[in-house]
Design a protein around this motif. Sequence first.
Motif, PDB file in Angstrom:
ATOM      1  N   ALA A   1      55.796  12.286   7.420  1.00 43.44           N
ATOM      2  CA  ALA A   1      55.659  13.652   6.732  1.00 43.44           C
ATOM      3  C   ALA A   1      56.392  13.866   5.602  1.00 43.44           C
ATOM      4  CB  ALA A   1      55.619  14.242   7.918  1.00 43.44           C
ATOM      5  N   LYS A   2      57.133  12.569   5.785  1.00 46.62           N
ATOM      6  CA  LYS A   2      58.578  13.141   4.956  1.00 46.62           C
ATOM      7  C   LYS A   2      59.248  13.883   4.366  1.00 46.62           C
ATOM      8  CE  LYS A   2      56.625   9.236   1.524  1.00 46.62           C
ATOM      9  NZ  LYS A   2      55.736   9.414   0.398  1.00 46.62           N
ATOM     10  N   GLY A   3      59.783  14.363   5.901  1.00 49.16           N
ATOM     11  CA  GLY A   3      60.410  15.257   5.862  1.00 49.16           C
ATOM     12  C   GLY A   3      60.347  16.017   8.087  1.00 49.16           C
TER      13      GLY A   3
ATOM     14  N   GLU B   1      63.197  24.376   4.166  1.00 52.55           N
ATOM     15  CA  GLU B   1      64.205  25.001   4.807  1.00 52.55           C
ATOM     16  C   GLU B   1      64.592  25.671   5.330  1.00 52.55           C
ATOM     17  OE1 GLU B   1      68.485  24.780   2.254  1.00 52.55           O
ATOM     18  OE2 GLU B   1      66.351  23.976   1.054  1.00 52.55           O
ATOM     19  N   GLN B   2      63.959  26.640   4.815  1.00 48.06           N
ATOM     20  CA  GLN B   2      63.885  28.048   5.919  1.00 48.06           C
ATOM     21  C   GLN B   2      64.266  28.429   6.834  1.00 48.06           C
ATOM     22  OE1 GLN B   2      62.099  31.457   4.232  1.00 48.06           O
ATOM     23  NE2 GLN B   2      63.267  32.948   4.748  1.00 48.06           N
TER      24      GLN B   2
ATOM     25  N   GLU C   1      65.136  27.558  12.818  1.00 50.39           N
ATOM     26  CA  GLU C   1      65.260  26.333  14.079  1.00 50.39           C
ATOM     27  C   GLU C   1      66.706  26.068  14.666  1.00 50.39           C
ATOM     28  OE1 GLU C   1      61.912  25.669  16.147  1.00 50.39           O
ATOM     29  OE2 GLU C   1      60.959  27.696  14.922  1.00 50.39           O
ATOM     30  N   LEU C   2      67.499  25.294  13.291  1.00 52.10           N
ATOM     31  CA  LEU C   2      68.345  25.186  14.366  1.00 52.10           C
ATOM     32  C   LEU C   2      69.175  26.184  15.236  1.00 52.10           C
ATOM     33  CD1 LEU C   2      69.737  22.842  10.828  1.00 52.10           C
ATOM     34  CD2 LEU C   2      68.247  22.213  13.481  1.00 52.10           C
ATOM     35  N   LEU C   3      69.729  27.293  14.471  1.00 51.90           N
ATOM     36  CA  LEU C   3      69.778  28.354  15.818  1.00 51.90           C
ATOM     37  C   LEU C   3      69.317  28.067  16.935  1.00 51.90           C
ATOM     38  CD1 LEU C   3      69.404  31.286  12.606  1.00 51.90           C
ATOM     39  CD2 LEU C   3      71.351  29.856  13.215  1.00 51.90           C
TER      40      LEU C   3
ATOM     41  N   ASN D   1      66.908  16.247   3.792  1.00 49.69           N
ATOM     42  CA  ASN D   1      65.509  16.428   4.601  1.00 49.69           C
ATOM     43  C   ASN D   1      66.128  15.812   5.964  1.00 49.69           C
ATOM     44  OD1 ASN D   1      63.383  17.625   4.033  1.00 49.69           O
ATOM     45  ND2 ASN D   1      62.586  16.194   3.386  1.00 49.69           N
ATOM     46  N   THR D   2      66.976  15.951   6.768  1.00 46.86           N
ATOM     47  CA  THR D   2      66.826  15.509   7.542  1.00 46.86           C
ATOM     48  C   THR D   2      67.889  16.644   8.259  1.00 46.86           C
ATOM     49  OG1 THR D   2      68.754  14.076   8.306  1.00 46.86           O
ATOM     50  CG2 THR D   2      66.866  13.216   7.036  1.00 46.86           C
TER      51      THR D   2
END
Length: 91
Positions: free
Chosen positions: A73-75, A5-6, A11-13, A23-24
């Motif tokens: 990968a389930k993530g 999550e971190q 990366e979203l920044l 989880n998406t």
Amino acid sequence: MIYNEQTIKKELLKLKAWDFENNTIVKHFKFDTFSQALGFIMQIGLEAEKQNHHPELLNVYNKVTIRLRTHDAKGVTKSDIDLAASIDNIK
């Protein structure tokens, strides 16, 4: 490799208005018309084929929601972040 999550939030920044939910990574778009929304979806489809990584797409009239998650990968992985960046360059 699945991102934690971190890492995802970091990366979203670098992206434009993507969120991390269930989880998406998710982004919502609104267009003036259904035709514009559909044209956008077609462009996403072409890019997804190039990258061999396919998003979940929801279209209701002029609204499009995109969800990216690597199902095997389930993530969230680098492939999701890369496709999100490409999608940002479409609109």
